[in-house]
Design a protein around this motif. Structure first.
Motif, PDB file in Angstrom:
ATOM      1  N   LYS A  43       0.813  -1.224   0.000  1.00 46.51           N
ATOM      2  CA  LYS A  43       0.000   0.000   0.000  1.00 46.51           C
ATOM      3  C   LYS A  43       0.846   1.273   0.000  1.00 46.51           C
ATOM      4  N   GLU A  44       1.985   1.188  -0.717  1.00 49.35           N
ATOM      5  CA  GLU A  44       2.850   2.353  -0.876  1.00 49.35           C
ATOM      6  C   GLU A  44       2.432   3.168  -2.095  1.00 49.35           C
ATOM      7  N   ILE A  45       1.561   2.584  -2.915  1.00 50.65           N
ATOM      8  CA  ILE A  45       1.124   3.267  -4.126  1.00 50.65           C
ATOM      9  C   ILE A  45      -0.332   2.911  -4.425  1.00 50.65           C
ATOM     10  N   GLU A  46      -1.064   3.883  -4.932  1.00 52.04           N
ATOM     11  CA  GLU A  46      -2.404   3.656  -5.463  1.00 52.04           C
ATOM     12  C   GLU A  46      -2.334   3.962  -6.956  1.00 52.04           C
ATOM     13  N   VAL A  47      -2.849   3.042  -7.756  1.00 49.58           N
ATOM     14  CA  VAL A  47      -2.731   3.199  -9.205  1.00 49.58           C
ATOM     15  C   VAL A  47      -4.113   3.319  -9.841  1.00 49.58           C
ATOM     16  N   TYR A  48      -4.260   4.345 -10.681  1.00 48.69           N
ATOM     17  CA  TYR A  48      -5.487   4.526 -11.463  1.00 48.69           C
ATOM     18  C   TYR A  48      -5.173   4.126 -12.903  1.00 48.69           C
TER      19      TYR A  48
END
Length: 523
Positions: free
Chosen positions: A54-59
């Motif tokens: 959960k170090e990055i959220e990707v769209y």
């Protein structure tokens, strides 16, 4: 860079992908976005661990408004126009634009960084040196993209800032003035290796010494630190001597020009007489050990020095390395004198820069399997060994074929190359093949053209498939052209067939499957 949320546009692209990982490796939270769908995002696997943590959220498939509103800093891809709608969205939301060069300036490498450059041998030298480091228990930074060399543009500089104990970076060039200088400045190394300088990547209308000066900018960068150079290359050693003289003439303060130059070379009895351009502009005689490298003495005073490290007593896959601390015996799985040069450069860097002990280095060199596509054995068919080599320029081809002839008495050469140097390069490659090989199969359209226009030899065996014109970048042949060429080679009375070029490397699986196809065809 005090804010803790960074938005990266183009997360599925090479630059955006590595930039995001650099930020996350430094503890920043990242939002990523890309117009590609999750299924189309071919580099997604490099982000998996970060996504799980959960170090990055990707769209995927969109650039949502929430991405811009949450990002205090936005990193756009270098290709994004400031007139684009996406850039206007960044400005509308008040986010700070953090271009990739600013990112590189703000985040410095936090580990020892070494860059490798040169015309030939970069990949093997880099890969072997990484292997030595890993054998010593060091973690090397990796860009992580499968089937991507990654030695140009922003890839090496960003890779230098990824998580790891050391960074060993291959740094290439398109031969454009200033591009290698920018590359090395962005990487910020404290040690460099230069393997050689040959005219193989030049187009017909370019000047060799101008190209050499581009490599010279790499040498010039190292005012401090260590520079490891192949002293058997007169052009390369001439650049080193010229830079030393220039520094002395300008009375540069020693603390600003405190580079430690470390030279290596090979003493070898068998040589091939040739000529090469000296940095003074003269054509000088060079007794070559491998193409463009060997023993030389120019009227301007430039002569081959006694290197600090010298590989001697080269016998098959073993050699003795004379070092400042004494002689050391090395064994390796790699074949060919060119790989003795590659290994020597790697060993010197491991000793002088990474301070790795000799026992560890010897172990690593001995068990190194080599680089895929470099004199790579495929199989033996009907008593003939089939070899693939990525070699695609005249010096590389000449070196590989000379080394192959030391191993195999009779050799068939399948050329799948369209030279990046144009017609002159195609002709030079064919000449070297005819000079060294026993049977020559010009499998690519442009190698066939070189044969039809310029060379008449009983050694040359054309194929029907090579009549089809094909060229895609540096890819010189189709899969069908490669296989047809290999079939012709296997019909020859030889000990081995070598397939040369990027196409031979690209279609290795097709080459591996050929024996089964031939058996079915014969049945």
């Amino acid at each position: 860079m005090k804010k803790d949320i960074y938005g990266v546009i183009g997360i599925c692209g090479i630059v955006g992908n590595i930039a995001a990982r650099v930020l996350m490796d430094r503890g920043f939270h990242v939002l990523g976005t890309d117009m590609k769908s999750e299924k189309e995002c071919k580099f997604k696997d490099t982000l998996q661990t970060y996504i799980q943590n959960k170090e990055i959220e990707v769209y995927f498939s969109e650039h949502p408004d929430s991405f811009f509103s949450q990002s205090q800093y936005v990193v756009p891809p270098p290709s994004l126009s400031k007139d684009s709608k996406v850039f206007q969205k960044i400005e509308k939301n008040g986010s700070n634009v953090l271009d990739v060069d600013t990112l590189l300036n703000e985040i410095k490498p936090d580990k020892p960084v070494l860059c490798v450059t040169g015309t030939n041998g970069k990949t093997t030298t880099t890969t072997l040196l990484k292997h030595i480091c890993r054998t010593a228990g060091l973690i090397t930074t990796e860009h992580g993209f499968r089937n991507l060399q990654g030695n140009i543009d922003y890839i090496p500089p960003l890779q230098a800032r990824l998580k790891g104990d050391v960074a060993v970076l291959e740094t290439g060039t398109f031969g454009i003035p200033g591009d290698l200088k920018r590359m090395v400045e962005r990487c910020q190394p404290s040690c460099g290796i230069v393997t050689n300088i040959t005219p193989d990547h030049l187009h017909d209308d370019h000047d060799f010494l101008s190209y050499a000066s581009i490599k010279g900018s790499f040498i010039e960068y190292f005012k401090r630190g260590k520079l490891i150079v192949n002293a058997d290359d007169p052009t390369l050693w001439g650049l080193v001597e010229a830079y030393k003289s220039s520094s002395n003439d300008q009375n540069i303060v020693s603390e600003d020009n405190d580079c430690e130059y470390i030279s290596f070379g090979v003493d070898y009895g068998s040589t091939n007489p040739n000529k090469k351009k000296c940095i003074c502009g003269r054509e000088i005689r060079i007794n070559e050990t491998i193409s463009g490298v060997g023993y030389y003495n120019c009227e301007c005073g430039l002569k081959r020095p006694e290197p600090d490290y010298v590989a001697t007593d080269v016998k098959g896959n073993s050699f003795t390395l004379k070092t400042p601390e004494g002689d050391v015996q090395f064994e390796m799985k790699l074949k060919g004198l060119h790989n003795v040069y590659n290994a020597t450069g790697s060993i010197v860097a491991a000793i002088e820069f990474f301070k790795i002990d000799l026992d560890t280095i010897k172990k690593a060199v001995k068990n190194f399997e080599g680089v895929s596509g470099r004199m790579e054995y495929m199989y033996t068919y009907d008593g003939k060994e089939v070899i693939v080599d990525y070699g695609h320029n005249p010096a590389g081809v000449g070196t590989v074929l000379r080394e192959m002839k030391k191993i195999y008495k009779k050799l068939a050469v399948v050329i799948t190359i369209s030279s990046e140097s144009g017609e002159s390069g195609d002709l030079e490659i064919l000449k070297k093949a005819v000079e060294i090989g026993d049977f020559i199969v010009p499998a690519s359209f442009y190698s066939r053209q070189a044969a039809e226009k310029h060379i008449s030899s009983a050694k040359i065996i054309p194929t029907a498939e090579s009549k089809e014109e094909f060229k895609s970048g540096t890819l010189g042949a189709t899969a069908d052209q490669v296989l047809e060429g290999l079939k012709k080679g296997l019909e020859c009375d030889v000990d081995a067939v070598i397939c040369l070029g990027e196409a031979a490397f690209k279609y290795k699986r097709n080459i591996q499957s050929l024996p089964n196809y031939l058996k079915e065809e014969n049945n």
